[in-house]
Motif scaffolding. Structure first.
Motif, short mmCIF file in Angstrom:
data_model
loop_
_atom_site.label_atom_id
_atom_site.label_comp_id
_atom_site.label_asym_id
_atom_site.label_seq_id
_atom_site.Cartn_x
_atom_site.Cartn_y
_atom_site.Cartn_z
N GLY A 1 1.00 -1.09 0.05
CA GLY A 1 0.00 -0.01 -0.13
C GLY A 1 0.61 1.17 -0.19
N GLY A 2 0.06 2.34 -0.85
CA GLY A 2 1.31 3.71 -0.96
C GLY A 2 1.66 4.15 -1.63
N CYS A 3 1.68 5.04 -2.04
CA CYS A 3 2.27 5.87 -3.89
C CYS A 3 2.64 6.76 -3.31
CB CYS A 3 1.17 5.52 -4.76
SG CYS A 3 2.78 5.42 -6.03
N ASN A 4 4.01 7.27 -4.17
CA ASN A 4 4.58 8.89 -4.33
C ASN A 4 3.70 9.58 -5.41
OD1 ASN A 4 6.21 7.10 -5.62
ND2 ASN A 4 7.84 8.31 -5.68
N LEU A 5 2.36 8.77 -6.55
CA LEU A 5 2.01 9.22 -7.59
C LEU A 5 0.54 9.12 -7.43
CD1 LEU A 5 4.45 8.06 -10.53
CD2 LEU A 5 4.60 10.35 -9.08
N THR B 1 -5.16 1.00 -3.07
CA THR B 1 -4.07 0.23 -2.90
C THR B 1 -3.13 2.04 -2.03
OG1 THR B 1 -2.18 1.11 -4.31
CG2 THR B 1 -2.92 -1.45 -3.39
N TRP B 2 -3.83 3.16 -2.39
CA TRP B 2 -3.46 5.01 -2.40
C TRP B 2 -4.47 5.31 -2.44
CZ3 TRP B 2 -4.23 8.00 -6.04
CH2 TRP B 2 -4.25 8.41 -7.08
N ASP B 3 -5.28 5.68 -2.96
CA ASP B 3 -6.01 6.66 -3.43
C ASP B 3 -7.63 6.73 -1.69
OD1 ASP B 3 -7.89 8.65 -4.02
OD2 ASP B 3 -8.55 7.66 -6.32
N TRP B 4 -7.67 7.43 -0.55
CA TRP B 4 -8.11 7.32 0.04
C TRP B 4 -8.82 8.99 0.01
CZ3 TRP B 4 -6.26 3.22 0.61
CH2 TRP B 4 -4.97 3.18 0.68
N THR B 5 -8.78 9.76 -1.38
CA THR B 5 -9.45 11.05 -0.98
C THR B 5 -9.84 10.91 -2.83
OG1 THR B 5 -7.22 12.06 -2.72
CG2 THR B 5 -8.17 12.28 -0.28
N GLY B 6 -10.40 9.92 -3.62
CA GLY B 6 -11.07 10.01 -4.75
C GLY B 6 -10.41 10.37 -5.95
N LYS B 7 -8.88 10.99 -5.79
CA LYS B 7 -8.29 11.36 -7.51
C LYS B 7 -8.80 11.02 -8.28
CE LYS B 7 -4.59 13.87 -4.10
NZ LYS B 7 -3.32 13.76 -4.20
N GLY B 8 -8.43 9.38 -8.72
CA GLY B 8 -8.16 8.76 -9.63
C GLY B 8 -9.46 8.61 -10.23
N ASP B 9 -9.59 8.49 -11.88
CA ASP B 9 -10.52 8.93 -12.88
C ASP B 9 -11.70 7.75 -12.10
OD1 ASP B 9 -9.80 5.93 -13.27
OD2 ASP B 9 -9.46 6.54 -15.54
N ALA C 1 3.91 -21.45 0.60
CA ALA C 1 2.67 -22.25 0.65
C ALA C 1 2.09 -22.45 -0.38
CB ALA C 1 2.36 -21.57 1.63
N TYR C 2 2.35 -20.71 -1.91
CA TYR C 2 1.40 -21.44 -3.07
C TYR C 2 2.64 -22.02 -4.00
CZ TYR C 2 -1.64 -17.24 -2.50
OH TYR C 2 -2.68 -16.30 -2.22
N GLY C 3 4.05 -22.34 -3.47
CA GLY C 3 4.33 -23.14 -4.45
C GLY C 3 4.93 -22.83 -6.45
N VAL C 4 4.62 -21.87 -5.90
CA VAL C 4 5.52 -21.27 -7.26
C VAL C 4 6.85 -20.86 -7.79
CG1 VAL C 4 2.50 -20.42 -8.16
CG2 VAL C 4 4.68 -19.10 -6.84
N PRO C 5 7.24 -21.08 -8.38
CA PRO C 5 9.09 -19.77 -8.81
C PRO C 5 9.24 -18.63 -8.62
CG PRO C 5 8.07 -20.70 -10.89
CD PRO C 5 6.94 -21.13 -10.00
N LEU C 6 8.09 -17.96 -8.61
CA LEU C 6 8.57 -16.35 -9.32
C LEU C 6 7.33 -15.49 -8.08
CD1 LEU C 6 9.34 -14.36 -10.44
CD2 LEU C 6 7.75 -14.27 -12.43
N ILE C 7 7.73 -14.73 -7.31
CA ILE C 7 6.84 -13.45 -7.01
C ILE C 7 7.20 -12.87 -7.32
CG2 ILE C 7 7.22 -13.24 -4.16
CD1 ILE C 7 6.60 -15.79 -4.03
N VAL C 8 6.39 -11.58 -7.37
CA VAL C 8 6.37 -10.49 -7.80
C VAL C 8 6.26 -9.25 -6.59
CG1 VAL C 8 5.54 -8.76 -9.96
CG2 VAL C 8 5.85 -11.16 -10.03
N VAL C 9 6.38 -8.46 -6.39
CA VAL C 9 6.22 -8.08 -5.66
C VAL C 9 6.07 -6.06 -5.82
CG1 VAL C 9 6.96 -6.13 -3.27
CG2 VAL C 9 7.75 -8.28 -3.68
N SER C 10 4.91 -5.41 -6.25
CA SER C 10 3.81 -4.43 -6.48
C SER C 10 3.34 -4.07 -5.64
CB SER C 10 2.84 -4.76 -7.69
OG SER C 10 2.82 -4.10 -8.95
N GLY C 11 2.26 -2.70 -5.98
CA GLY C 11 1.74 -2.17 -4.69
C GLY C 11 0.79 -1.00 -5.84
#
Length: 215
Positions: A11-15, A25-33, A58-68
């Motif tokens: 959570g949280g974004c600087n844009l 994850t970040w829009d607490w004021t309704g800025k987005g469209d 526990a998911y048993g997958v080879p790749l983890i992607v970290v996003s926001g």
């Protein structure tokens, strides 16, 4: 695209991109469209990294992607999670908007997928294009740059960023939260993207599940 993986969404974004597909994850004021003001008390949870690690393993997958959100806002907290995941044999990719330089320790463990934002995001240039951060990320081996575009006119802006900051691996993705929107954007950009010698991708999760969360 298409590789089995598990996502960690922070959570949280600087844009504040107007078309962001994860405004919860970040829009607490309704800025987005969407115009929706999300409640951080409902959307965000504080979880010890060890619990997050165990759930991912526990998911048993080879790749983890970290996003926001923007993961590099939390890279000090993120480091032990990435370290443990690499120790357990996982590949780790971190998706970032390219405005924050990576910590050297984190850069040794993860691959960065950098998505600099263009003018159509609605963010001012000084916030969305940070030269020192882009240069630092471009210097990390394996880093890829992904630009979200709507029309052919956006590609000139991409080209200017690529040339100025010495970006090598360039991917272009159509903007859209629905299949119809993706199809419209893709039809406009596909031929000029390929003519420039760049990589072209779409958004498989939209094709499969639309704008659903938690899949």
């Amino acid at each position: 695209m298409g590789r089995r993986c598990a996502f960690v969404r922070l959570g949280g974004c600087n844009l504040s991109c107007s078309w962001c597909d994860t405004p919860y994850t970040w829009d607490w004021t309704g800025k987005g469209d969407t115009g929706i003001a999300y409640d951080p008390k409902k959307e965000l949870q504080k979880i010890p990294y060890t619990q997050v690690r165990d759930r991912l393993v526990a998911y048993g997958v080879p790749l983890i992607v970290v996003s926001g959100g923007e993961p590099l806002n939390q890279q000090t907290r993120l480091y032990p999670l990435v370290r443990d995941l690499r120790d357990s044999g996982h590949d780790v990719e971190i998706e970032t908007n390219g405005t924050i330089a990576p910590d050297a320790r984190l850069a040794e463990l993860a691959r960065f997928n950098v998505s600099p934002k263009l003018a159509h995001s609605g963010d001012p240039l000084r916030k969305r294009i940070v030269g020192r951060a882009l240069e630092a990320l471009a210097a990390v081996p394996g880093t890829a740059f992904k630009f979200v575009c709507r029309t052919e006119a956006d590609l000139a802006e991409v080209g200017a960023v690529v040339e100025r900051y010495g970006i090598g691996s360039v991917w272009v993705m159509p903007e859209g939260r629905t299949q119809d929107a993706l199809d419209r954007s893709l039809a406009q950009i596909r031929d000029p993207v390929l003519a420039r010698g760049w990589n072209l991708t779409t958004r498989l999760h939209i094709t499969l599940w639309g704008d659903r969360r938690g899949v």
